[in-house]
Structure formats: C-alpha cells, structure tokens
Scaffold this motif. Sequence first.
Motif, PDB file in Angstrom:
ATOM      1  N   SER A  33       0.825  -1.208   0.000  1.00  0.00           N
ATOM      2  CA  SER A  33       0.000   0.000   0.000  1.00  0.00           C
ATOM      3  C   SER A  33       0.860   1.259   0.000  1.00  0.00           C
ATOM      4  N   GLU A  34       2.039   1.231   0.641  1.00  0.00           N
ATOM      5  CA  GLU A  34       2.937   2.389   0.639  1.00  0.00           C
ATOM      6  C   GLU A  34       3.460   2.638  -0.773  1.00  0.00           C
ATOM      7  N   ARG A  35       3.852   1.593  -1.480  1.00  0.00           N
ATOM      8  CA  ARG A  35       4.302   1.753  -2.875  1.00  0.00           C
ATOM      9  C   ARG A  35       3.182   2.310  -3.739  1.00  0.00           C
ATOM     10  N   SER A  36       1.984   1.813  -3.505  1.00  0.00           N
ATOM     11  CA  SER A  36       0.834   2.282  -4.276  1.00  0.00           C
ATOM     12  C   SER A  36       0.582   3.770  -4.012  1.00  0.00           C
ATOM     13  N   ARG A  37       0.712   4.195  -2.759  1.00  0.00           N
ATOM     14  CA  ARG A  37       0.519   5.605  -2.405  1.00  0.00           C
ATOM     15  C   ARG A  37       1.586   6.468  -3.074  1.00  0.00           C
ATOM     16  N   GLN A  38       2.830   5.999  -3.047  1.00  0.00           N
ATOM     17  CA  GLN A  38       3.920   6.757  -3.675  1.00  0.00           C
ATOM     18  C   GLN A  38       3.718   6.854  -5.183  1.00  0.00           C
ATOM     19  N   LEU A  39       3.286   5.776  -5.800  1.00  0.00           N
ATOM     20  CA  LEU A  39       3.024   5.797  -7.242  1.00  0.00           C
ATOM     21  C   LEU A  39       1.879   6.748  -7.571  1.00  0.00           C
ATOM     22  N   ASP A  40       0.825   6.736  -6.755  1.00  0.00           N
ATOM     23  CA  ASP A  40      -0.296   7.662  -6.967  1.00  0.00           C
ATOM     24  C   ASP A  40       0.162   9.113  -6.867  1.00  0.00           C
ATOM     25  N   GLN A  41       0.993   9.416  -5.865  1.00  0.00           N
ATOM     26  CA  GLN A  41       1.512  10.773  -5.719  1.00  0.00           C
ATOM     27  C   GLN A  41       2.352  11.154  -6.939  1.00  0.00           C
ATOM     28  N   PHE A  42       3.213  10.244  -7.345  1.00  0.00           N
ATOM     29  CA  PHE A  42       4.061  10.491  -8.507  1.00  0.00           C
ATOM     30  C   PHE A  42       3.214  10.795  -9.734  1.00  0.00           C
ATOM     31  N   GLU A  43       2.210   9.970  -9.975  1.00  0.00           N
ATOM     32  CA  GLU A  43       1.351  10.145 -11.146  1.00  0.00           C
ATOM     33  C   GLU A  43       0.515  11.417 -11.071  1.00  0.00           C
ATOM     34  N   HIS A  44       0.309  11.938  -9.871  1.00  0.00           N
ATOM     35  CA  HIS A  44      -0.405  13.205  -9.705  1.00  0.00           C
ATOM     36  C   HIS A  44       0.528  14.394  -9.914  1.00  0.00           C
ATOM     37  N   TYR A  45       1.706  14.347  -9.274  1.00  0.00           N
ATOM     38  CA  TYR A  45       2.585  15.514  -9.261  1.00  0.00           C
ATOM     39  C   TYR A  45       3.408  15.696 -10.539  1.00  0.00           C
ATOM     40  N   GLN A  46       3.824  14.639 -11.193  1.00  0.00           N
ATOM     41  CA  GLN A  46       4.646  14.823 -12.393  1.00  0.00           C
ATOM     42  C   GLN A  46       3.893  15.591 -13.492  1.00  0.00           C
ATOM     43  N   PRO A  47       2.663  15.210 -13.839  1.00  0.00           N
ATOM     44  CA  PRO A  47       1.945  16.002 -14.850  1.00  0.00           C
ATOM     45  C   PRO A  47       1.681  17.440 -14.379  1.00  0.00           C
ATOM     46  N   TYR A  48       1.474  17.608 -13.072  1.00  0.00           N
ATOM     47  CA  TYR A  48       1.253  18.962 -12.549  1.00  0.00           C
ATOM     48  C   TYR A  48       2.500  19.815 -12.762  1.00  0.00           C
ATOM     49  N   TRP A  49       3.688  19.281 -12.409  1.00  0.00           N
ATOM     50  CA  TRP A  49       4.940  20.010 -12.619  1.00  0.00           C
ATOM     51  C   TRP A  49       5.111  20.355 -14.102  1.00  0.00           C
ATOM     52  N   GLN A  50       4.864  19.406 -14.968  1.00  0.00           N
ATOM     53  CA  GLN A  50       5.016  19.640 -16.404  1.00  0.00           C
ATOM     54  C   GLN A  50       4.033  20.689 -16.913  1.00  0.00           C
ATOM     55  N   SER A  51       2.826  20.682 -16.360  1.00  0.00           N
ATOM     56  CA  SER A  51       1.807  21.637 -16.814  1.00  0.00           C
ATOM     57  C   SER A  51       2.164  23.077 -16.429  1.00  0.00           C
ATOM     58  N   LEU A  52       2.963  23.256 -15.371  1.00  0.00           N
ATOM     59  CA  LEU A  52       3.366  24.606 -14.970  1.00  0.00           C
ATOM     60  C   LEU A  52       4.309  25.231 -15.993  1.00  0.00           C
ATOM     61  N   ASN A  53       5.099  24.376 -16.680  1.00  0.00           N
ATOM     62  CA  ASN A  53       6.024  24.822 -17.723  1.00  0.00           C
ATOM     63  C   ASN A  53       6.853  26.035 -17.275  1.00  0.00           C
ATOM     64  N   LEU A  54       7.438  25.932 -16.091  1.00  0.00           N
ATOM     65  CA  LEU A  54       8.244  27.025 -15.548  1.00  0.00           C
ATOM     66  C   LEU A  54       9.530  27.162 -16.354  1.00  0.00           C
ATOM     67  N   GLN A  55       9.892  28.383 -16.664  1.00  0.00           N
ATOM     68  CA  GLN A  55      11.088  28.658 -17.458  1.00  0.00           C
ATOM     69  C   GLN A  55      12.168  29.394 -16.668  1.00  0.00           C
ATOM     70  N   ASN A  56      11.790  30.003 -15.531  1.00  0.00           N
ATOM     71  CA  ASN A  56      12.719  30.813 -14.748  1.00  0.00           C
ATOM     72  C   ASN A  56      12.549  30.499 -13.263  1.00  0.00           C
TER      73      ASN A  56
END
Length: 152
Positions: A33-56
């Motif tokens: 369940s801990e691995r599953s929670r970490q994977l869920d967080q990863f799958e949530h946060y990675q697209p969020y970071w990419q969507s911000l498209n920060l340049q500076n």
Amino acid sequence: MNLFDQRNPFVALIVLGSLIILIYSSWGIYAVSERSRQLDQFEHYQPYWQSLNLQNYAYVIEEGCMFASKTSATVRGGEHNFVQFENQHFGGSATIEYFFDQAAQAIKEAHHLELRFNGDYGFPEVIRVDWSKDIIDDECFYRVTKFKQHEL
C-alpha cells in the motif's frame, strides 16, 4: 485426546504460528500500500509540474550516494546553470526532471523509499532510497531546497 486442550504443546505452536503469519501478512500489505501511495503521488505531481512549464526558477540541490554534494541551480528561459558549493567532484547537474526519473526508478526497484513532493509546484523535494536490503552503502538521497520562481 482433545487437540485444543490448553495443556497440549501443539496449541501454543498453532497460536504462535498464526500470530507470526498475521504479523508478516500485515507488514506485506503495508509495504504494497505504501508503494501504491507513492506511485499515486508520482502520477499526480509529475503532470502537474510539467503543466506549470516554468522557465525561470532557482533551487539548491543536496545529493549523495557515498559522497554528498551541494549545488545551486538557476534556470533562465529553460536553460540550466549550476554552481557547486561543496564537493566539486561529485553530482552537481541534477535537474527537476532527473529527480522525477530517480523517483520513478526507486518506486519500481528500491528496497526502501522515502518520497516527498513539494505541495506548491509538485517536484520531488526529498528522495531517500535504499536500493537493496543486502548491500551496505547503497543508500542515496536527493533534496531540493530554496526553490524560488523568478519573473522576467
């Protein structure tokens, strides 16, 4: 002869064996369940970071596997510039995308993983990983501190 007579030594073995099985089963369920929670967080946060498209932006990298280093990173227009503070011969060029790659690999392969994401921007803030339970000194850590978004 009654098998479940309290004076029968087999009763103690059955009870102890059942407790051991229950304890190990609970630990296994927690680990999955801990691995599953970490994977869920990863799958949530990675697209969020990419969507911000920060340049500076700027941040400080602390990383280590046997040796540790501390590096300042500045990103302007998507281009990275690194200035090493400590241990000039190790590390020093890790991007946020690299930390996502390390987190993904650790979720799949690591024996033990501590993973924490930044709540505002979604990047991995802390990654502590022990790659193998049988190998000493294979633990690594990655930490992103002093993250600051810059406006042009």
